[in-house]
Design an enzyme around this catalytic site. Structure first.
Site, PDB file in Angstrom:
ATOM      1  N   LYS A 196     -20.693 -36.546 -11.791  1.00 19.99           N
ATOM      2  CA  LYS A 196     -21.904 -35.757 -11.550  1.00 19.99           C
ATOM      3  C   LYS A 196     -22.028 -35.293 -10.091  1.00 19.99           C
ATOM      4  O   LYS A 196     -21.194 -35.591  -9.267  1.00 19.99           O
ATOM      5  CB  LYS A 196     -23.119 -36.572 -11.970  1.00 19.99           C
ATOM      6  CG  LYS A 196     -23.155 -36.865 -13.469  1.00 19.99           C
ATOM      7  CD  LYS A 196     -23.355 -35.619 -14.265  1.00 19.99           C
ATOM      8  CE  LYS A 196     -23.184 -35.735 -15.767  1.00 19.99           C
ATOM      9  NZ  LYS A 196     -23.195 -37.022 -16.374  1.00 19.99           N
TER      10      LYS A 196
HETATM   11  C1  LIG Z   1     -26.600 -33.606 -20.401  1.00 18.69           C
HETATM   12  C2  LIG Z   1     -26.324 -35.080 -20.269  1.00 18.69           C
HETATM   13  N1  LIG Z   1     -27.258 -35.961 -20.666  1.00 18.69           N
HETATM   14  C3  LIG Z   1     -27.077 -37.286 -20.551  1.00 18.69           C
HETATM   15  C4  LIG Z   1     -25.915 -37.801 -20.019  1.00 18.69           C
HETATM   16  C5  LIG Z   1     -25.736 -39.287 -19.976  1.00 18.69           C
HETATM   17  O1  LIG Z   1     -25.522 -39.770 -18.693  1.00 18.69           O
HETATM   18  P1  LIG Z   1     -24.664 -41.111 -18.469  1.00 18.69           P
HETATM   19  O2  LIG Z   1     -23.232 -40.764 -18.720  1.00 18.69           O
HETATM   20  O3  LIG Z   1     -24.928 -41.458 -17.042  1.00 18.69           O
HETATM   21  O4  LIG Z   1     -25.176 -42.125 -19.411  1.00 18.69           O
HETATM   22  C6  LIG Z   1     -24.917 -36.937 -19.579  1.00 18.69           C
HETATM   23  C7  LIG Z   1     -23.658 -37.468 -19.008  1.00 18.69           C
HETATM   24  O5  LIG Z   1     -22.661 -36.824 -18.945  1.00 18.69           O
HETATM   25  C8  LIG Z   1     -25.117 -35.537 -19.712  1.00 18.69           C
HETATM   26  O6  LIG Z   1     -24.194 -34.658 -19.308  1.00 18.69           O
END
Ligand SMILES: Cc1ncc(COP(=O)(O)O)c(C=O)c1O
Length: 400
Positions: A196
């Site tokens: 990210k």
């Molecule tokens: C649009 C979106 N929502 C939620 C998430 C979930 O985040 P995490 O991977 O930190 O759990 C991601 C992760 O790639 C995402 O791209």
């Protein structure tokens, strides 16, 4: 320079590997090492998680931010803290990462998949079209860092008394009419995973909110249901929460990276995006690029280029293959639409899978024509120029 694609034995556009992403700052690495040496590794033993929450809240522009283990946990706790639970429906775009609708299932509710507009984000009309008496929330996903049409989404969700959650996992630093992503709805959920904008050493998340009650419940839910406040020597566990803690090492990294978010990270992404806009907005073989508008300032996590498949002899996968052969690092393929994932096809959504798919047709079409390009801040302008040269070369070779 020959036009023969590297895929077919021609010379690669980029002979050298690109700088890696992420690359933690020296300060982030030193701060992480200091926490490790201190032995104070969990929030209750240290100060870094609390400091990171305060700095993050101030940066995005909300009174409260609660650190959690990852972006999925941020969505899960936000939904639960906003009262979403069994029997509730949550309107969510099919065009997102699978974690968004999975968090709805984790909260015990049912995802109701909706379509997106050509800008890759939720179609605000879906709120009126899909709302039922059971609809409790809508999740607006700022996919690729493209800001949703928050004016209309806010208006329709408020009119219907529906909770609005922003999924900002890909949109740290995006803005709508001067307000940062994550500050427009009832809660904003962020991810700090490795890929990210900002990573807290691999995994991490945050819930931002203006509502002290929501913040308190998120904090409790992420902390095994412990209730803070009062003078109890041992905090009572008042709700069935989870262990979703961020660690002190992760927060130390987050604090250091937040310091250079605006001046280095976002500034470079925005500069590179301008170069992509300039190179691609009129390019034959491309139908759309993620332009800013008067209201929207995109966060440019990944740059989504929409290809004109009717004028190409191949699909996005072949273009990706050719670009990889040219030496261009690319985000992983985006797979299938969430509404087509088996975990949701088996009845998680009220409609039969085919009917659900039928109302997410634009999402499916976008997925089939979108090529994501990186614009990592660790790159320099010559790397962006190499991406541009490779995309032009590949599209020229595959043009009808
Ligand atoms: C649009 C979106 N929502 C939620 C998430 C979930 O985040 P995490 O991977 O930190 O759990 C991601 C992760 O790639 C995402 O791209």
């Amino acid at each position: 320079m020959t036009d023969t694609l590297a895929l077919f034995g021609g010379p690669k556009t980029a002979a050298e590997p690109f700088p890696a992403w992420p690359r933690l700052s020296d300060k982030a690495q030193a701060e992480a090492a200091a926490v490790l040496a201190s032995g104070r590794l969990v929030q209750s033993a240290g100060t870094r998680v609390t400091a990171f929450e305060a700095a993050f809240a101030a940066w995005v522009g909300v009174p409260h931010a609660v650190a959690v283990a990852n972006g999925t946990a941020a969505l899960h706790t936000a939904l639960a803290a906003l009262g979403v639970g069994p029997g509730d429906e949550v309107i969510v775009p099919s065009h997102t990462f699978v974690a968004t609708p999975l968090a709805i299932l984790h909260a015990g509710a049912r995802p109701v998949f909706c379509d997106v507009t050509d800008d890759q984000t939720i179609d605000p009309r879906a709120i009126d079209e899909l709302a039922t008496p059971r609809t409790r929330a809508v999740i607006a996903v700022h996919l690729y860092g493209v800001m949703c049409d928050m004016g209309r989404i806010l208006e329709r969700s408020r009119a219907r008394g529906i909770v609005l959650i922003e999924d900002c996992a890909q949109a740290l630093g995006g803005e709508w009419q001067g307000r940062r992503a994550g500050t427009l709805g009832d809660a904003g959920c962020f991810s700090f995973s490795q890929v990210k904008h900002l990573t807290t050493a691999g995994e991490g998340g945050m819930v931002a909110t203006a509502d002290a009650g929501v913040a308190g419940r998120v904090r409790s839910l992420a902390d095994l249901g412990r209730e803070r406040g009062g003078d109890a020597a041992v905090l009572p566990h008042v709700r069935p929460g989870w262990n979703y803690h961020l660690t002190e090492v992760q927060a130390a990294v987050g604090l250091a990276e937040l310091e250079r978010l605006e001046s280095w990270n976002l500034a470079r992404r925005q500069g590179f995006a301008k170069a992509y806009d300039h190179a691609f907005s009129q390019l034959p073989g491309v139908t759309a690029v993620p332009l800013n508008t008067d209201a929207r300032r995109n966060a440019y996590w990944v740059y989504p280029l929409q290809l004109d498949l009717a004028h190409l002899t191949c699909g996005v996968e072949r273009v990706r293959e050719a670009l990889a052969a040219e030496g261009i690092p690319l985000p992983p393929a985006t797979g299938r639409e969430c509404c087509e994932e088996p975990v949701f096809a088996g009845g998680a959504d009220a409609a039969a899978p085919a009917a659900t798919h039928a109302r997410c047709l634009n999402a499916a079409a976008l997925r089939a024509r979108t090529l994501g390009l990186y614009l990592h801040p660790t790159w320099d302008r010559p790397h962006i120029d190499l991406v541009v040269a490779a995309v032009k070369k590949v599209l020229r070779a595959f043009r009808r």
